[in-house]
Design an enzyme around this catalytic site. Structure first.
Site, PDB file in Angstrom:
ATOM      1  N   LYS A  62      35.245  26.542  13.629  1.00 57.01           N
ATOM      2  CA  LYS A  62      34.605  26.448  12.311  1.00 57.01           C
ATOM      3  C   LYS A  62      33.741  27.680  12.072  1.00 57.01           C
ATOM      4  O   LYS A  62      33.031  28.131  12.994  1.00 57.01           O
ATOM      5  CB  LYS A  62      33.778  25.165  12.276  1.00 57.01           C
ATOM      6  CG  LYS A  62      33.157  24.814  10.937  1.00 57.01           C
ATOM      7  CD  LYS A  62      32.458  23.452  11.041  1.00 57.01           C
ATOM      8  CE  LYS A  62      31.832  23.003   9.733  1.00 57.01           C
ATOM      9  NZ  LYS A  62      31.197  21.664   9.844  1.00 57.01           N
ATOM     10  N   SER A 137      32.604  18.433   6.329  1.00 54.59           N
ATOM     11  CA  SER A 137      32.724  19.826   5.997  1.00 54.59           C
ATOM     12  C   SER A 137      33.691  20.604   6.894  1.00 54.59           C
ATOM     13  O   SER A 137      34.137  21.690   6.517  1.00 54.59           O
ATOM     14  CB  SER A 137      31.349  20.500   6.070  1.00 54.59           C
ATOM     15  OG  SER A 137      30.831  20.429   7.378  1.00 54.59           O
ATOM     16  N   SER A 161      30.750  15.370   9.530  1.00 54.86           N
ATOM     17  CA  SER A 161      31.643  16.500   9.246  1.00 54.86           C
ATOM     18  C   SER A 161      32.731  16.787  10.262  1.00 54.86           C
ATOM     19  O   SER A 161      33.612  17.598   9.992  1.00 54.86           O
ATOM     20  CB  SER A 161      30.827  17.766   9.057  1.00 54.86           C
ATOM     21  OG  SER A 161      30.371  17.817   7.746  1.00 54.86           O
TER      22      SER A 161
END
Ligand code: GLN
Length: 470
Positions: A62, A137, A161
């Site tokens: 990420k 996310s 997330s």
């Protein structure tokens, strides 16, 4: 079988036996990325050069986790050109295993969101239905695992997330106990809630990747001095006598009936295997979202104060003086959701409102923790849906932040409390979208939730039965 569809454990075994070379796996994953990334857009930065120069099992990370010499943008204009001078601790640990970074994945700006639609760059698409969001996310990480554009991935979880996008994309996502994994090098959103964790194709991979990234770190004073356990060894599949709590507040109105049925049918499978199931109450559940949306923005408003155009990242081109430079840089550099959080957080921390909002939220957070502690006196795990619905359509919730916030209603409590939680796919909706089941456990008891998830995975066999059509 194509090499890109290997799991982490399978890939390791083949490499150890010298049946395949790491470079062959890298090349296969690159080929897959070239084939489908146009349609999915999971990656902000691809690092094919890094992965081919020093080949290893390709892992996606990420883009809010710092990678030395490689852009780390947090999907924000304010960090569009930020190249960290150091590696996050988890990245160091991946390198020690000779894993190769294949790319940095898309997210909601600064990890604030549930759909990746808040990315300043583009929205990632769900591999199961390209008109739908992958969740957020960590939507880029979940989508690239689901589409076999990496062997495994890392995400971060502040309020869901890792788990919510894993659930939307039909993959496994694990949020470790707070303190289990070092946060050093994770760009801070809400420091008392943030944790890095694995997003993988299987539960065994999640257990294995957790082993690799866990451990006390002197660079993160909140990392816990607990020993790194062999999580993979806990996966015996033996669950007879296991005590499962089903919190009634998580199975009530607002929950999609298809999701409910799928989760409950998985629970019945465990019961048939000798687990003991009982309904319980977590009475403060109704306050979890409000508490989270006081605590997380408050911490974010303070953490994000550092982006002022002085040291790194974006700086407004034209300004009059220093104050004007700060003002213009932040106005132009942050997106709407980030601004909304900064304003909410600043408001609840202001001296006139601190007691009424922030202090009150901290007290309710304690009550929520006590609810969980009470249940764990009598039960080994808590099982719930991961999200009230399957993946929603792109654009469907963007103009309504409250509805968007509610997609985390089942995940935020684990962060407020600090306990570990895993999401695994447990079925498909009639429309062919994955449904996620969440297993929460006691502090530092990742072994038990992993084992329960493993057992379910063996029985449901989701990955063999279903795959996205790309
Ligand atoms: N969706 C939640 C939020 O917007 C959680 C985000 C996260 O876990 N990083 O804050």
């Amino acid at each position: 079988m194509k090499l890109y569809s290997l799991t982490l454990i399978e890939a390791e075994k083949l490499i150890q036996k010298k049946d395949v070379k790491p470079l062959e796996i890298v090349e296969s994953v690159m080929e897959r990325i070239n084939e489908v990334e146009d349609r999915i857009k999971a990656y902000i930065t691809l690092t094919f050069d890094v992965a081919t120069e020093n080949p290893g099992i390709p892992v996606a990370v990420k883009d809010n986790i710092c990678t030395k010499g490689i852009k780390t943008t947090c999907a924000s204009k304010i960090l569009y050109n930020f190249v960290p001078p150091y590696d996050a601790t988890v990245i160091k640990k991946l390198k020690e295993k000779n894993y190769a970074l294949i790319g940095k994945t898309n997210l909601d700006e600064f990890a604030m969101g549930s759909s990746t639609e808040n990315s300043a760059f583009f929205t990632t698409r769900n591999p199961w239905d390209l008109d739908r969001v992958p969740g957020g996310s960590s939507g880029g990480s979940a989508a690239c695992v689901a589409a076999d554009m990496c062997i495994a991935a890392l995400g971060s979880d502040t309020g869901g997330s890792i788990r919510q996008p894993a659930s939307f994309c039909g993959v496994v996502g694990l949020k470790p106990t707070y303190g289990r994994v070092s946060r050093y090098g994770l760009v801070a959103f809400a420091s008392s809630l943030d944790q890095i964790g694995p997003i993988t194709k299987t539960v065994k991979d999640a257990a294995y990747l957790l082993e690799i990234i866990s451990g006390k770190d002197e660079m993160d004073s909140t990392s816990a001095p607990v020993k790194v356990e062999r999580f993979t060894e806990a996966l015996t599949g033996e669950i007879s006598g296991l005590k499962i709590a089903l919190p009634k507040e998580y199975f009530s109105e607002g929950l999609d009936p298809e999701v409910k049925e799928s989760v409950l049918s998985a629970v019945r499978m465990l019961e048939a295997e000798g687990a003991f199931v009982e309904e319980v109450s977590l009475p403060h559940t109704e306050y979890a979202i409000s508490t989270y949306y006081i605590v997380a923005p408050a911490e974010a408003s303070s953490n994000l104060a550092r982006y002022d155009g002085v040291k790194y990242g974006y700086r407004a081109e034209k300004y009059e003086d220093l104050i004007d430079m700060y003002f213009k840089t932040r106005s132009q550099g942050f997106g709407d959701e980030v601004k909304r959080r900064i304003m909410l957080g600043t408001y609840s921390l202001a001296s006139g409102y601190y007691d009424a909002y922030y202090l009150r939220a901290k007290k309710v957070r304690t009550l929520i923790r006590q609810d969980f502690e009470k249940v764990f006196e009598r039960f080994d795990v808590i099982i719930t849906p991961t999200s009230p619905t399957a993946a929603f359509k792109i654009g469907e919730r963007v103009s309504d932040p409250l509805t968007m916030y509610l997609s985390d209603i089942f995940t935020v409590s684990a962060n407020l409390v600090g306990i570990p939680a895993i999401s695994i796919p447990c079925g498909l909706t009639e429309q062919g979208l994955p449904i996620g089941l969440q297993v929460m456990g006691n502090f530092f008891d990742e072994k038990t939730i992993l084992n329960v998830a493993y057992r379910l995975e063996t029985m449901i066999d989701f990955r063999k039965r279903y795959s996205p059509k790309l």
